[in-house]
Scaffold this active site. Structure first.
Site, PDB file in Angstrom:
ATOM      1  N   THR A  39       1.086  -1.276  -0.194  1.00  0.00           N
ATOM      2  CA  THR A  39      -0.040  -0.288  -0.190  1.00  0.00           C
ATOM      3  C   THR A  39       0.894   1.390  -0.094  1.00  0.00           C
ATOM      4  O   THR A  39       1.942   1.177   0.854  1.00  0.00           O
ATOM      5  CB  THR A  39      -0.916   0.282   1.110  1.00  0.00           C
TER       6      THR A  39
ATOM      7  N   LYS B 233       2.408   5.257   1.131  1.00  0.00           N
ATOM      8  CA  LYS B 233       2.309   5.363   1.787  1.00  0.00           C
ATOM      9  C   LYS B 233       2.942   6.978   1.181  1.00  0.00           C
ATOM     10  O   LYS B 233       3.586   6.985   0.706  1.00  0.00           O
ATOM     11  CB  LYS B 233       2.659   4.734   3.099  1.00  0.00           C
TER      12      LYS B 233
ATOM     13  N   LYS C 172      -0.846   7.630   2.930  1.00  0.00           N
ATOM     14  CA  LYS C 172      -2.044   7.286   2.350  1.00  0.00           C
ATOM     15  C   LYS C 172      -2.584   8.677   1.596  1.00  0.00           C
ATOM     16  O   LYS C 172      -2.937   8.453   0.301  1.00  0.00           O
ATOM     17  CB  LYS C 172      -2.944   6.251   3.246  1.00  0.00           C
TER      18      LYS C 172
ATOM     19  N   LYS D 186      -0.859  -0.554  -4.373  1.00  0.00           N
ATOM     20  CA  LYS D 186      -1.746  -0.290  -3.727  1.00  0.00           C
ATOM     21  C   LYS D 186      -2.746   0.725  -3.576  1.00  0.00           C
ATOM     22  O   LYS D 186      -2.128   1.612  -3.035  1.00  0.00           O
ATOM     23  CB  LYS D 186      -2.773  -1.444  -2.858  1.00  0.00           C
TER      24      LYS D 186
ATOM     25  N   ASP E  91      -4.414   3.258  -0.976  1.00  0.00           N
ATOM     26  CA  ASP E  91      -4.882   2.923   0.385  1.00  0.00           C
ATOM     27  C   ASP E  91      -7.017   3.808   0.296  1.00  0.00           C
ATOM     28  O   ASP E  91      -7.421   3.964  -1.194  1.00  0.00           O
ATOM     29  CB  ASP E  91      -4.797   4.283   0.628  1.00  0.00           C
ATOM     30  N   GLU E  92      -7.311   2.531   1.373  1.00  0.00           N
ATOM     31  CA  GLU E  92      -8.671   2.549   0.691  1.00  0.00           C
ATOM     32  C   GLU E  92      -9.133   3.871   0.459  1.00  0.00           C
ATOM     33  O   GLU E  92     -10.768   3.963   0.447  1.00  0.00           O
ATOM     34  CB  GLU E  92      -9.269   2.292   1.967  1.00  0.00           C
TER      35      GLU E  92
ATOM     36  N   HIS F 185     -11.618  -3.841  -0.488  1.00  0.00           N
ATOM     37  CA  HIS F 185     -10.811  -3.305   1.122  1.00  0.00           C
ATOM     38  C   HIS F 185     -11.902  -2.938   1.962  1.00  0.00           C
ATOM     39  O   HIS F 185     -13.147  -3.165   1.197  1.00  0.00           O
ATOM     40  CB  HIS F 185     -10.649  -1.638   0.809  1.00  0.00           C
ATOM     41  N   ARG F 186     -12.050  -3.714   3.482  1.00  0.00           N
ATOM     42  CA  ARG F 186     -12.815  -3.025   4.177  1.00  0.00           C
ATOM     43  C   ARG F 186     -13.339  -2.736   5.229  1.00  0.00           C
ATOM     44  O   ARG F 186     -13.770  -3.048   6.400  1.00  0.00           O
ATOM     45  CB  ARG F 186     -12.661  -4.845   4.844  1.00  0.00           C
TER      46      ARG F 186
ATOM     47  N   HIS G 127      -9.114  -7.800   1.862  1.00  0.00           N
ATOM     48  CA  HIS G 127      -8.638  -8.221   3.279  1.00  0.00           C
ATOM     49  C   HIS G 127      -9.547  -8.932   4.371  1.00  0.00           C
ATOM     50  O   HIS G 127     -10.399  -8.932   4.486  1.00  0.00           O
ATOM     51  CB  HIS G 127      -8.329  -6.803   3.708  1.00  0.00           C
TER      52      HIS G 127
ATOM     53  N   SER H 144      -2.409  -7.495   5.298  1.00  0.00           N
ATOM     54  CA  SER H 144      -2.412  -6.661   5.493  1.00  0.00           C
ATOM     55  C   SER H 144      -1.998  -6.534   6.977  1.00  0.00           C
ATOM     56  O   SER H 144      -2.976  -5.948   7.238  1.00  0.00           O
ATOM     57  CB  SER H 144      -2.517  -5.911   4.248  1.00  0.00           C
TER      58      SER H 144
END
Length: 475
Positions: free
Chosen positions: A173, A175, A177, A201, A203-204, A294-295, A327, A379
């Site tokens: 992910t 960063k 973010k 990735k 970030d969410e 993503h959760r 995730h 993660s």
């Protein structure tokens, strides 16, 4: 009312409030193969018998309401009502019970997680007769699961698309973010992919903010992954987050990602909603895109032991709604996740047939028939010293995602990616040679540092980093 116009509702009707258990508690009921079964952890208010509490859950999540109504006589309650068919005490908890409820299949719209949850985890969770209520598990019968497309592609198709076999996939992910410009963001993506990762990735919470609009990010990330592919000879991907404020905007972003030719997009399925997620999953299958899920927001729903919904239910719902990755915690990192419980829902995500196993929190045998599996993503607070445990716990069909554990490397992003790839390859080789990673993992990593200065530097930086807190959600 004359006899000629007398309705069925007027026969035997008696106004007033009656006990739920008289109608909805049916311990003699034999469940059907087509029933949707639910296991609720029920904490009744003082003075409310467990049978009444379980029956109330069955009633309020199906056909019941607080009083007898005339229109009950215009339908067949025996056909449509939910039934509390068993109640058992929770060991070690004086006032908690597991109530098992069976729902007839006709109560639910085909192919709609939204409708399923609106009934089963709807208003009943605010019912005053209950101090707390938690949905622990669902049994989804094949007759219902076959009405869903499920994951856009599944594990085997993803491996074939990427041409990568025999090991977990590696991700990172980006960063920080929030706050990077699109060009600097793309540079970080390139360095990580060039260093040996399979994926990077969003970030969410990276959507389309003033510091980095989505279209700029998509373009720079696509450029980065194509450059990394050309230099490494491996297929690369970046999870482009298509989550947006409207479904129309979300689909516009997914369409643009497809036009760029990238292999994968991403969605925040709980904050975005199941209707949006299912729509995106259908688009991804039709257009050859993998879908990373993503959760974000899950812990609001699933972290408390006595109220809410366990993540294994959210995992089953995601498999039906559609996603190729999700995730799933790490067991060893900074986020909540007890080992046996985590492995329970990891199997529910990946496998075709999962036996009932209360030691892992699985209340029902689940048969997914032909629905593709979902790759669990580990993660959150993981680094190279965790690699042996992650490889041993999650196995090959997983994505191991190191954000700070890549970008925090003292030599930079690409060396951080190299360190993780070397650590993974060393662990996979050791496992394939028959070594016990649970016992020899640290030694495997130390041996690998002899031929990878990048890994040696990473091991030195993170040798003292641990997240040792008790897990809240235990069996």
């Amino acid at each position: 009312m004359s006899p000629k116009t007398e309705t069925k509702a007027s026969v035997g009707f008696k106004a007033g409030v009656k006990d739920y258990r008289l109608t909805y508690y049916t311990p003699e009921y034999q469940t059907k193969d087509t029933d949707i079964l639910a296991a609720f952890r029920v904490t009744p208010q003082p003075g409310v018998p467990p049978e009444e509490a379980g029956a109330a859950v069955a009633a309020e999540s199906s056909t019941g309401t607080w009083t007898t109504v005339w229109t009950d006589g215009l339908t067949s309650l025996d056909r449509y009502k939910g039934r509390c068919y068993d109640i058992e005490p929770v060991p070690g908890e004086e006032s908690q019970f597991i109530a098992y409820v069976a729902y007839p299949l006709d109560l639910f719209e085909e192919g709609s997680v939204t409708n399923l949850f609106t009934s089963i985890v709807g208003n009943v969770f605010g019912f005053k007769a209950l101090r707390a209520l938690r949905l622990e598990d669902l049994r989804i019968p094949p007759a219902y699961s076959k009405t869903f497309q499920g994951p856009p592609h599944g594990i085997q198709v993803e491996r074939d698309k990427l041409n990568k076999y025999g090991r977990p996939l590696l991700g990172c992910t980006i960063k920080p973010k929030l706050g990077l410009s699109a060009k600097n963001y793309g540079r970080a993506v390139y360095e990580c992919l060039r260093g040996g990762l399979d994926f990077t990735k969003d970030d969410e919470n990276v959507n389309s903010q003033p510091f980095m609009r989505w279209r700029d990010r998509f373009c720079f990330c696509a450029e980065a992954l194509y450059k990394a592919q050309a230099e490494t000879g491996e297929i690369k991907g970046h999870y482009l987050n298509a989550t947006a404020g409207t479904c129309e905007e979300m689909m516009k972003r997914a369409v643009f990602a497809r036009e760029l030719g990238v292999p994968i997009v991403m969605h925040d399925y709980l904050t975005g909603g199941f209707t949006a997620n299912t729509s995106l999953a259908h688009y991804c299958r039709d257009n050859g895109l993998l879908l990373h899920i993503h959760r974000a927001m899950h812990a609001v729903i699933d972290r408390q032991r006595n109220h809410g919904m366990h993540f294994r239910v959210l995992a089953k719902a995601l498999r039906m709604s559609g996603g190729d990755h999700i995730h799933a915690g790490t067991v060893v990192g900074k986020l909540e996740g007890e080992r046996e419980v985590t492995l329970g829902f990891v199997d529910l995500l990946r496998d075709d047939f999962i036996e009932k196993d209360r030691s892992r929190g699985i209340y029902f045998t689940q048969d997914w028939v032909s629905m593709p599996g979902v790759l669990p993503v580990a993660s959150g607070g993981i680094h190279v010293w965790h690699m042996p445990a992650l490889t041993e716990i999650f196995g090959d069909d997983s994505v191991l995602q190191f954000g700070g554990g890549t970008l925090g490397h003292p030599w930079g992003n690409a060396p951080g990616a190299v360190a993780n790839r070397v650590a993974l390859e060393a662990c996979v080789q050791a496992r394939n040679e028959g070594r016990d990673l649970a016992r020899e993992g640290n030694q495997v990593i130390r041996e690998a540092t002899k031929w990878s200065p990048e890994l040696a530097a990473a091991c030195e930086v993170w040798k003292e980093i641990k997240f040792e807190f008790d897990t809240i959600d235990r069996l």
